[in-house]
Design a protein around this motif. Structure first.
Motif, PDB file in Angstrom:
ATOM      1  N   GLY A 280       0.707  -1.272  -0.147  1.00 24.93           N
ATOM      2  CA  GLY A 280       0.305  -0.487  -0.239  1.00 24.93           C
ATOM      3  C   GLY A 280       0.857   1.320   0.472  1.00 24.93           C
ATOM      4  O   GLY A 280       0.270   2.386   0.586  1.00 24.93           O
ATOM      5  N   TYR A 281       2.016   1.703  -0.007  1.00 24.02           N
ATOM      6  CA  TYR A 281       2.877   2.463  -0.506  1.00 24.02           C
ATOM      7  C   TYR A 281       4.282   2.106  -0.470  1.00 24.02           C
ATOM      8  O   TYR A 281       4.744   0.610  -1.240  1.00 24.02           O
TER       9      TYR A 281
ATOM     10  N   LYS B  95      -3.855  -1.443  -2.951  1.00 26.44           N
ATOM     11  CA  LYS B  95      -4.054  -1.134  -2.020  1.00 26.44           C
ATOM     12  C   LYS B  95      -3.676  -0.026  -1.758  1.00 26.44           C
ATOM     13  O   LYS B  95      -4.573   0.849  -0.676  1.00 26.44           O
ATOM     14  N   GLU B  96      -2.966   0.443  -2.351  1.00 26.61           N
ATOM     15  CA  GLU B  96      -2.473   1.781  -2.400  1.00 26.61           C
ATOM     16  C   GLU B  96      -3.785   2.214  -2.722  1.00 26.61           C
ATOM     17  O   GLU B  96      -3.999   3.712  -2.728  1.00 26.61           O
ATOM     18  N   VAL B  97      -3.931   2.268  -4.251  1.00 28.72           N
ATOM     19  CA  VAL B  97      -5.412   2.266  -5.059  1.00 28.72           C
ATOM     20  C   VAL B  97      -6.795   2.922  -4.277  1.00 28.72           C
ATOM     21  O   VAL B  97      -7.436   3.568  -4.316  1.00 28.72           O
ATOM     22  N   GLU B  98      -6.716   1.383  -3.072  1.00 29.82           N
ATOM     23  CA  GLU B  98      -8.185   1.880  -2.347  1.00 29.82           C
ATOM     24  C   GLU B  98      -7.806   2.762  -1.410  1.00 29.82           C
ATOM     25  O   GLU B  98      -8.566   3.481  -1.011  1.00 29.82           O
TER      26      GLU B  98
ATOM     27  N   ASN C  90     -15.769   2.636   0.919  1.00 32.76           N
ATOM     28  CA  ASN C  90     -15.233   1.217   1.103  1.00 32.76           C
ATOM     29  C   ASN C  90     -15.057   1.293  -0.383  1.00 32.76           C
ATOM     30  O   ASN C  90     -15.108   1.883  -0.999  1.00 32.76           O
ATOM     31  N   ALA C  91     -13.937   0.420  -0.066  1.00 31.00           N
ATOM     32  CA  ALA C  91     -13.226   0.208  -1.693  1.00 31.00           C
ATOM     33  C   ALA C  91     -12.641  -0.869  -1.543  1.00 31.00           C
ATOM     34  O   ALA C  91     -11.421  -1.640  -0.619  1.00 31.00           O
ATOM     35  N   VAL C  92     -12.537  -1.709  -2.877  1.00 29.03           N
ATOM     36  CA  VAL C  92     -12.073  -3.273  -3.317  1.00 29.03           C
ATOM     37  C   VAL C  92     -11.799  -3.046  -4.770  1.00 29.03           C
ATOM     38  O   VAL C  92     -11.872  -2.859  -5.301  1.00 29.03           O
TER      39      VAL C  92
ATOM     40  N   ILE D  84      -2.874  10.076  -6.699  1.00 32.70           N
ATOM     41  CA  ILE D  84      -1.637   9.343  -6.751  1.00 32.70           C
ATOM     42  C   ILE D  84      -1.408   9.608  -8.075  1.00 32.70           C
ATOM     43  O   ILE D  84      -2.121  10.451  -9.302  1.00 32.70           O
ATOM     44  N   ALA D  85      -0.226   8.624  -9.241  1.00 30.26           N
ATOM     45  CA  ALA D  85       0.274   8.692 -10.649  1.00 30.26           C
ATOM     46  C   ALA D  85      -1.101   8.509 -11.547  1.00 30.26           C
ATOM     47  O   ALA D  85      -1.853   7.459 -11.178  1.00 30.26           O
ATOM     48  N   SER D  86      -1.664   9.225 -12.104  1.00 31.31           N
ATOM     49  CA  SER D  86      -2.430   9.288 -13.367  1.00 31.31           C
ATOM     50  C   SER D  86      -2.604   7.656 -13.578  1.00 31.31           C
ATOM     51  O   SER D  86      -3.682   7.132 -13.799  1.00 31.31           O
ATOM     52  N   TYR D  87      -1.697   6.857 -13.908  1.00 24.62           N
ATOM     53  CA  TYR D  87      -1.707   5.476 -14.621  1.00 24.62           C
ATOM     54  C   TYR D  87      -2.075   4.337 -13.272  1.00 24.62           C
ATOM     55  O   TYR D  87      -2.771   3.545 -13.727  1.00 24.62           O
TER      56      TYR D  87
END
Length: 459
Positions: free
Chosen positions: A162-163, A398-401, A412-414, A450-453
């Motif tokens: 996540g990081y 996990k970072e995107v979540e 909530n996000a998955v 976060i980065a666009s991609y």
């Protein structure tokens, strides 16, 4: 520093062909010979010493590809400072972690990107690079960081925690990597390579920067990823070799005109992402040259490679003979985790002892990737870790979540995904009148975090 000594010796015996040709977006060219490049390293070494940079100082680089990028990197190595490599596309979430983790007292940044790092550089020295000219802001004295002995650079990567993790790369992570790479691709002295991927990526540094410098090839540096311009460049400058990600190779192959010929092209090298057998055949057929597919990671690369003139389509090649590699046993699958003895190429993650112990077991690096071996060749079959590749870039699910939650719009996000497709299932905090407008706002918020991609393709 053996790497620096070998590059210096190579440059001293270079010959008349240029070391680099920088192709600028305005159509101009900078031709750099060996003497100029060595002199530039000397100049930058003196400059950095004057600014107080010394042994052990961590120096994040936020600069675009240019002929100065490798000169800056090598000048820092000469004074035993440690370049910290991060992507220019990183935004708040990634930058928070990188600055908190590396705790730099000095940063090198191009003038164009200065505004992107302002929140993290209020109390540190910033050296500003602007087309070969230098200025500075801040007066804090650079101080050494805490890295493992033998660290040459810190390269940020992901493992699904996540990081970002700062992989401490030793000298053999470059020198031995180039030796392995060259033993398979067999690029010839006096030929040329095209460097187009960011030099902050270890794949680019090994294949398109240090390999040419150590083996006498001219490096052409292009500053666009526009496929038609890349094709025109390959033809106009009679490029011999191109190492890049499969997504770019596929795009070039699809746009390759029927009446276009690039007779100089001798080999294409694919890495950084998954190349399917179907796409492998298509690219090779369109260009009528061999496409060498391989596999590696920030922590150790290459791990596998196809040998020039005897590669096998659909595979990531054989395990590099200079490495100890194996595939872990699996009770319920043909595939197992790819394991590599890293010795002194990977020295752990900066400030992350727990994460380091997770991936290093009795000297074996747990890649988090799955594969199987058949008839001496290795086949890639997926990822164990919660990461996926998008255009050769690692996306930590996990970072995107975390980023989705940080928008303030999501309860909530998955996040799941496959190569080049990240998908998010979310529940919003508040009811919305227009789902379309809500998604637009969500994507806009994510672009600042976060980065666009990394932004999910579907939500």
């Amino acid at each position: 520093m053996i790497l620096l000594d070998k590059i210096s010796k190579s440059l001293e015996n270079w010959g008349s062909h240029p070391v680099m040709v920088e192709l600028n977006t305005d159509g101009s060219e900078n031709h750099i010979d060996a003497g100029q490049f060595l002199h530039r390293i000397d100049e930058l070494t003196e400059l950095f010493i004057d600014y107080g940079i010394s042994e052990g100082v961590l120096v994040p680089l936020f600069i675009d590809n240019s002929w100065d990028y490798p000169a800056i990197f090598l000048a820092l190595l000469r004074i035993k400072a440690i370049p910290v490599l991060a992507k220019l596309l990183y935004r708040r979430l990634e930058m928070d972690e990188i600055f908190q983790n590396s705790k730099p007292s000095v940063v090198i940044c191009s003038a164009d990107h200065l505004k992107n790092i302002v929140p993290w550089t209020q109390d540190i020295l910033v050296l500003i690079y602007n087309n070969g000219e230098w200025s500075s802001q801040g007066e804090k004295k650079p101080m050494p960081g805490e890295t493992a002995p033998g660290t040459v650079s810190v390269n940020y990567t992901y493992r699904g925690y996540g990081y970002p993790l700062g992989a401490m790369v030793g000298e053999s992570g470059y020198l031995d990597a180039v030796r392995r790479y060259q033993s398979y691709v067999r690029f010839s002295h006096g030929r040329s390579v095209l460097a187009l991927l960011p030099m902050s990526h270890i794949f680019t540094l090994i294949s398109s920067v240090f390999l040419p410098l150590l083996n006498g090839l001219t490096m052409y540096i292009i500053k666009t990823l526009h496929p038609k311009i890349i094709l025109e460049t390959l033809k106009k400058y009679r490029i011999d070799y191109l190492s890049t990600i499969p997504e770019i190779l596929m795009l070039l192959a699809k746009l390759y005109p029927e009446d276009m010929k690039i007779p100089s092209l001798r080999a294409l090298v694919s890495g950084g992402s998954y190349l399917s057998e179907e796409n492998h055949q298509f690219i090779s057929g369109r260009f009528q040259v061999e496409v060498l597919n391989g596999y590696g990671l920030t922590e150790v690369a290459p791990v596998t490679a196809n040998i020039r003139d005897s590669g096998k389509i659909g595979t990531i090649g054989e395990f590099c003979k200079e490495l100890s590699c194996r595939i872990s046993d699996s009770a319920d699958s043909q595939s197992g985790e790819i394991l590599v003895k890293v010795e002194d190429s990977f020295l752990g993650y900066l400030g992350r002892p727990n994460e380091t112990s997770d991936v290093l077991k009795d000297g074996w690096f747990q890649t988090g990737d799955l594969g199987y071996e058949k008839d001496g060749m290795v086949y890639f079959s997926g990822e164990l870790k919660r990461t996926r590749k998008v255009n050769g870039q690692i996306v930590d699910l996990k970072e995107v979540e975390t980023a989705l939650i940080e928008t303030g719009m999501v309860k909530n996000a998955v996040v799941t995904g496959k190569t080049n497709h990240i998908h998010a299932e979310v529940s919003l905090k508040d009811p919305v009148e227009s789902e379309r407008q809500a998604l637009k706002s969500l994507r806009s918020s994510l672009s600042e975090i976060i980065a666009s991609y990394k932004i999910p393709k579907t939500i």
